[in-house]
Design an enzyme around this catalytic site. Structure first.
Site, short mmCIF file in Angstrom:
data_model
loop_
_atom_site.label_atom_id
_atom_site.label_comp_id
_atom_site.label_asym_id
_atom_site.label_seq_id
_atom_site.Cartn_x
_atom_site.Cartn_y
_atom_site.Cartn_z
N GLY A 192 0.81 -1.21 0.00
CA GLY A 192 0.00 0.00 0.00
C GLY A 192 0.85 1.26 0.00
CG ASP A 234 2.14 -12.79 -0.24
OD1 ASP A 234 1.40 -13.40 -1.04
OD2 ASP A 234 3.20 -12.23 -0.58
CG ASP A 281 -7.25 -20.37 13.68
OD1 ASP A 281 -7.04 -19.91 14.82
OD2 ASP A 281 -8.21 -21.10 13.40
CB THR A 316 -7.93 7.95 10.21
OG1 THR A 316 -8.54 9.02 9.49
CG2 THR A 316 -9.03 7.17 10.90
CE1 TYR A 367 -10.57 4.29 6.78
CE2 TYR A 367 -10.90 6.58 7.38
CZ TYR A 367 -10.06 5.53 7.11
OH TYR A 367 -8.70 5.71 7.19
CE LYS A 396 -7.45 3.32 10.46
NZ LYS A 396 -6.35 2.38 10.05
#
Length: 287
Positions: A10, A34, A41, A101, A131, A135
């Site tokens: 990102g 990934d 778990d 944020t 949003y 956060k």
């Protein structure tokens, strides 16, 4: 020290990768593909294999308007996934660095009058959209976990990687002669390069708790756009308008300035004026 960067593909994660490469520090960067930190778990399995000494979490759900339609997904990434990381850090006694944020605050016009220098780290939170709520859920999860944490709030994040306001303005100007930009939302940008440099300083000094990290100043989006085009040498007719001209699914705070008084008291931290931050970013973009 082995560092793990989550969300490494990102905007902020890629900035961290570039910075740590120059520092010659041992680190592993994992994109969300990934490592699914929403899976408790899987998170424990991967982290147990990697055995990091420090986790820098840059993974986040950032689609502010879309979060109104899928709040559960936003909470999964910004809330529950952060809880998974925080619980692991608490169990292994390692530090978690996490980015939040300005949207955790209500951003009312009354607050703008009462807080001329912006929201302090300990000001009561009360987000006005899904949003922001997601956060805030992540922030609460970190505090409840009991882990050693460094929670850094940023606003109007911009950098050479990914999508952001600066890049959007430059792109729109390529095929338009005029633009309308809102002039009734106040805040200040955080530039990823400065965020990473100062965050590393906090880590190096073993600071803990919540810090606000932005550039200095107080502007509107219209002010920001005007300076972008001025510094980039772009000729365009720019019109300031009220937010009502751009209705959005998610309510935007009228005021999201973060006070940086706390962080400026930390030795080694160096904040930049927002105009200078923009200048450095445009230079990196070769504009």
């Amino acid at each position: 020290m082995r560092i793990l960067i989550t969300g490494g593909s990102g905007q902020l994660g890629r900035e961290w990768v570039g910075y740590l490469n120059r520092k010659e520090v041992e680190f592993i960067s994992l994109p969300s593909a990934d490592l699914d930190i929403t899976d408790h778990d899987d998170t424990n399995r991967v982290l147990s294999n990697l055995r990091p000494d420090l986790i820098i979490n840059c993974a986040a759900y950032t689609k502010v308007d879309q979060a109104e339609a899928e709040p559960e997904k936003a909470h999964q990434v910004n809330g529950e996934a952060v809880r998974n990381l925080a619980d692991y850090c608490a169990n292994k006694n390692i530090k978690l660095v996490h980015f939040s944020t300005d949207y955790v605050f209500p951003g009312t016009e009354e607050d703008m009058q009462e807080l001329p220098h912006g929201y302090t780290e300990d000001h009561p939170t009360n987000p006005v959209n899904a949003y922001g709520e997601s956060k805030l859920a992540g922030e609460k999860a970190i505090r409840e976990s009991g882990c050693d944490f460094l929670l850094i709030r940023v606003s109007w994040l911009c950098g050479k990687y990914g999508s952001n306001f600066v890049k959007t303005m430059l792109k729109l100007a390529e095929d338009r002669d005029e633009l309308k930009v809102v002039n009734d939302q106040f805040g200040c940008p955080s530039f990823t390069k400065n965020v990473v440099e100062n965050s590393w300083e906090l880590i190096d000094q073993k600071e803990t708790g919540i810090f606000h990290l932005t550039s200095t100043g107080k502007i509107t989006w219209y002010d920001f756009a005007s300076e972008i085009f001025k510094q980039a040498g772009v000729r365009i007719n720019l019109e300031p308008v009220d937010s009502s001209e751009f209705p959005t699914k998610a309510k935007r705070p009228a005021f999201s300035l973060l006070s940086t008084e706390k962080i400026t008291n930390i030795s080694g931290v160096s904040l930049i004026e927002w105009e200078e931050g923009l200048k450095l970013m445009l230079a990196e973009l070769k504009v």
